[in-house]
Structure formats: C-alpha cells, structure tokens
Design a protein around this motif. Sequence first.
Motif, PDB file in Angstrom:
ATOM      1  N   ARG A  57      41.653  35.648  42.981  1.00  7.80           N
ATOM      2  CA  ARG A  57      40.616  35.096  43.755  1.00  7.80           C
ATOM      3  C   ARG A  57      39.891  33.814  43.105  1.00  7.80           C
ATOM      4  NH1 ARG A  57      36.814  40.256  43.510  1.00  7.80           N
ATOM      5  NH2 ARG A  57      35.469  39.018  44.954  1.00  7.80           N
ATOM      6  N   LEU A  58      40.088  33.610  41.833  1.00  5.00           N
ATOM      7  CA  LEU A  58      39.539  32.445  41.374  1.00  5.00           C
ATOM      8  C   LEU A  58      40.398  31.102  41.954  1.00  5.00           C
ATOM      9  CD1 LEU A  58      38.459  33.288  37.739  1.00  5.00           C
ATOM     10  CD2 LEU A  58      37.035  32.101  39.559  1.00  5.00           C
ATOM     11  N   GLU A 106      30.460  30.715  42.815  1.00  6.80           N
ATOM     12  CA  GLU A 106      31.580  31.805  43.048  1.00  6.80           C
ATOM     13  C   GLU A 106      32.252  32.008  41.663  1.00  6.80           C
ATOM     14  OE1 GLU A 106      33.199  31.219  47.320  1.00  6.80           O
ATOM     15  OE2 GLU A 106      32.163  29.306  46.703  1.00  6.80           O
ATOM     16  N   VAL A 107      32.578  30.893  41.233  1.00  2.35           N
ATOM     17  CA  VAL A 107      33.512  30.856  39.929  1.00  2.35           C
ATOM     18  C   VAL A 107      32.725  31.591  38.949  1.00  2.35           C
ATOM     19  CG1 VAL A 107      34.522  29.667  37.820  1.00  2.35           C
ATOM     20  CG2 VAL A 107      34.716  28.844  40.498  1.00  2.35           C
ATOM     21  N   ILE A 125      41.512  39.094  39.285  1.00  2.00           N
ATOM     22  CA  ILE A 125      40.426  38.337  39.322  1.00  2.00           C
ATOM     23  C   ILE A 125      41.025  36.499  39.485  1.00  2.00           C
ATOM     24  CG2 ILE A 125      38.351  37.572  38.396  1.00  2.00           C
ATOM     25  CD1 ILE A 125      38.340  40.546  37.384  1.00  2.00           C
ATOM     26  N   LEU A 171      32.691  35.354  39.612  1.00  3.23           N
ATOM     27  CA  LEU A 171      33.944  36.037  39.583  1.00  3.23           C
ATOM     28  C   LEU A 171      34.349  36.093  37.899  1.00  3.23           C
ATOM     29  CD1 LEU A 171      36.260  34.576  42.344  1.00  3.23           C
ATOM     30  CD2 LEU A 171      35.716  37.266  42.252  1.00  3.23           C
ATOM     31  N   THR A 183      42.617  41.510  35.355  1.00  3.28           N
ATOM     32  CA  THR A 183      42.601  40.233  35.066  1.00  3.28           C
ATOM     33  C   THR A 183      43.125  39.324  36.128  1.00  3.28           C
ATOM     34  OG1 THR A 183      41.887  40.303  32.847  1.00  3.28           O
ATOM     35  CG2 THR A 183      42.687  38.201  33.431  1.00  3.28           C
ATOM     36  N   THR A 215      33.320  39.106  35.793  1.00  2.00           N
ATOM     37  CA  THR A 215      33.780  40.217  35.979  1.00  2.00           C
ATOM     38  C   THR A 215      35.163  40.541  35.088  1.00  2.00           C
ATOM     39  OG1 THR A 215      35.189  39.816  37.847  1.00  2.00           O
ATOM     40  CG2 THR A 215      32.724  40.315  38.403  1.00  2.00           C
ATOM     41  N   LEU A 216      35.403  39.379  34.631  1.00  2.00           N
ATOM     42  CA  LEU A 216      36.696  39.507  33.701  1.00  2.00           C
ATOM     43  C   LEU A 216      36.686  40.339  32.583  1.00  2.00           C
ATOM     44  CD1 LEU A 216      37.938  35.857  33.933  1.00  2.00           C
ATOM     45  CD2 LEU A 216      39.245  37.647  34.838  1.00  2.00           C
TER      46      LEU A 216
END
Length: 351
Positions: free
Chosen positions: A222-223, A235-236, A219, A239, A216, A242-243
């Motif tokens: 990346r956020l 994009e948010v 990710i 991502l 987590t 995928t959490l």
Amino acid sequence: MHKLYSIIMAGGRGERFWPLSTSTLPKPFIPLLGSTTLIQDTAARIEPLTPPERTLISIGAGHYDIARRQLPRIPEENFILEPVGRDTSACLGLCALHLERRDPDAVMLALPADHYVGDGAAYLRTIETGMEGLHTTTGIVFGIRPTRPETGYGYILARRSQDGGAVWPVETFVEKPDAPTAARYLADGGYFWNSGMFLWPNRTLLELFRRHMPETSAILDRLRPLIGRGDASDEVRALFETLPRISIDFGIVEKTPGLGLVPVTFPWDDIGSWAALDRALEADAAGNVVLGRHTAVDSTGCVVYAQSATVATLGVSDLVVVEAYGKVLVCSKAKAAELKKLVAALAPEEG
C-alpha cells in the motif's frame, strides 16, 4: 553487474550516551570517537563502494536537519524519513521501496550508523567478499569473531564450507546467552556475534517480507504507490504507523534459509555504552581513555569525556565521567550499560 547501494540506519533515542546525546541528538550524530560523528565516519568509510548518490540515510523525521548538515554530499532525495520509530524491519522495508523505484536490480547493504570499525581497507574487502558470496546464497550476514564471553549480543552459528571458501553457511541464530553459554560459544570457534550488517538483492528482501512478514508486506504494497509523491506524507505516516515494531533479525533474517556468513576481519564494536570506549580508543599509561581535558592523580581505568571544562580525578578507578552541555555524569563502568534507568529518572528538562 548489479549496483550496490548502502542504507545507513540512524535511528535511536540517545539514552545510553547522556549527557552528550539526547533524543534530539542521538548517538550517530555526536563526535564520540574524535572530531567527526559516527554517521559521518560510516558514510565516509563506505564511499569507495557506494558513492554519495548510492548511499541512502534512514533517519527519524526529527533528525533531518542535523543529518543534512553533517552529510552535505548526500543528495537531498537520499534521506529517507521514518515518520515514527518502528524498528529495523519497517526501516528497511521503506528503504527497499525507495530502492525498487530507483533501481529494480539494486543490491542493498544495510549498515548501522553508529559502529566503530578499526580498519577501513579490511572493511571494504569484507563487503566485497560478501558481494561475491551473493551468487551462491540467499543473502549475507557479517559475523564478528567473539573476543570475550559477551552476553549482550545475539550469536550466529556458522561452519566453514567444505570447499574452504570465504563464505560460511549459516546453521542457526541464537539469542543473547547467559554467561556460561557465552563462554562456551567463545571456546567453540563456530559462533559469531551478529554485527547487524546485512547484504542481499533488494528484490530478495521484498520477497522475504512476503514470505516471513506478510502483514508488513501488505502494508508495504500500500505504501509502494506513495513513494516519491511529495503530497503523500500524511498517507505515508498513517500507513507506516501500522507496521509491526520488530527487528529485521527477528522478522526475517533468523527465519531465512540459505544465508551465508562472512567472518569480519576488522576491529569492530557497536559502541553500546560509555564503557565501550575502552575497546575503541587508546588508553593512557594509567588505563584511562580520555577525550578532552583531564587531569588525573592516582586514577586508573576511567573513561573521561570533557566537552568544555577540565575534569580532574583523584584516587578513583573504573569510573565514567562525562561533562557536556552543562551537565555531568559520574557512574561506574560496570553500570554504564544501565544508563537508560538514570535518564528515565531525570526531569524532562534535564534529559
């Protein structure tokens, strides 16, 4: 002094309070205990400690409009939209990024939006005690002294500190127990219900993600550069989807040493089903809890919610009767916690 910010978590799908609540109108947004909704009550209750500009509302993207209508004093930028439901670890991880951007030294108070609190002044004092306890702990959990051998809650074992302080060192977390174990916890005196309210420095939470939930945390890294970018919603979402779907309790809280527990001193309930209104609202002389118009003859111990019609009961006991939006629910109070089964059985247009 570091500033306190509240994160009011208002997820959920509305299944346990059908027909009054639905997936488009979940529990936090319904007037379940009176004329105001649960999320309105939560925001008003915490306002003396975190005014609207320091109160963030975490909601599903589909509930933005209703949240804005019900909470007009909360600034628009304080509504944090979860693209999809990923439980409370993802919710609070995203909110932690927003807080980090706004105030690197922020202290986060995580609050469910849909709890009953019976004494607002005691509630504020309890949170202030937690703030004082942050000087000697990793973070604070708020524990409810059990009043019954409840099997539907997780428990926290904590013992009074040797100095007699208001913050008790946490020894362990335990899962929802069976009935005999719950009775033993009740008699012990050292076990508390987990309220789902947490307090910690925001940087500490982000470090705990790195330590206990590295997937987590990666990710969230990346956020981070996408937060505040109005053109980054796709994009948010990609991502965020995928959490891992895991609660903050399982993912972080139960793995973290050095937590302190503040015993709650106010009446509390998580209002988990229609039957819980028994504990939050005053009953009439026959033991009936009523919101709306109700005529009763030889009826005892019922929970009645009438939105627009008169509900009449004759010779019945321990029922839940709800009239809302042209639909009627009748069930035993003993089965009220299983309402999801009924909602699943309904045709889509009826649910």
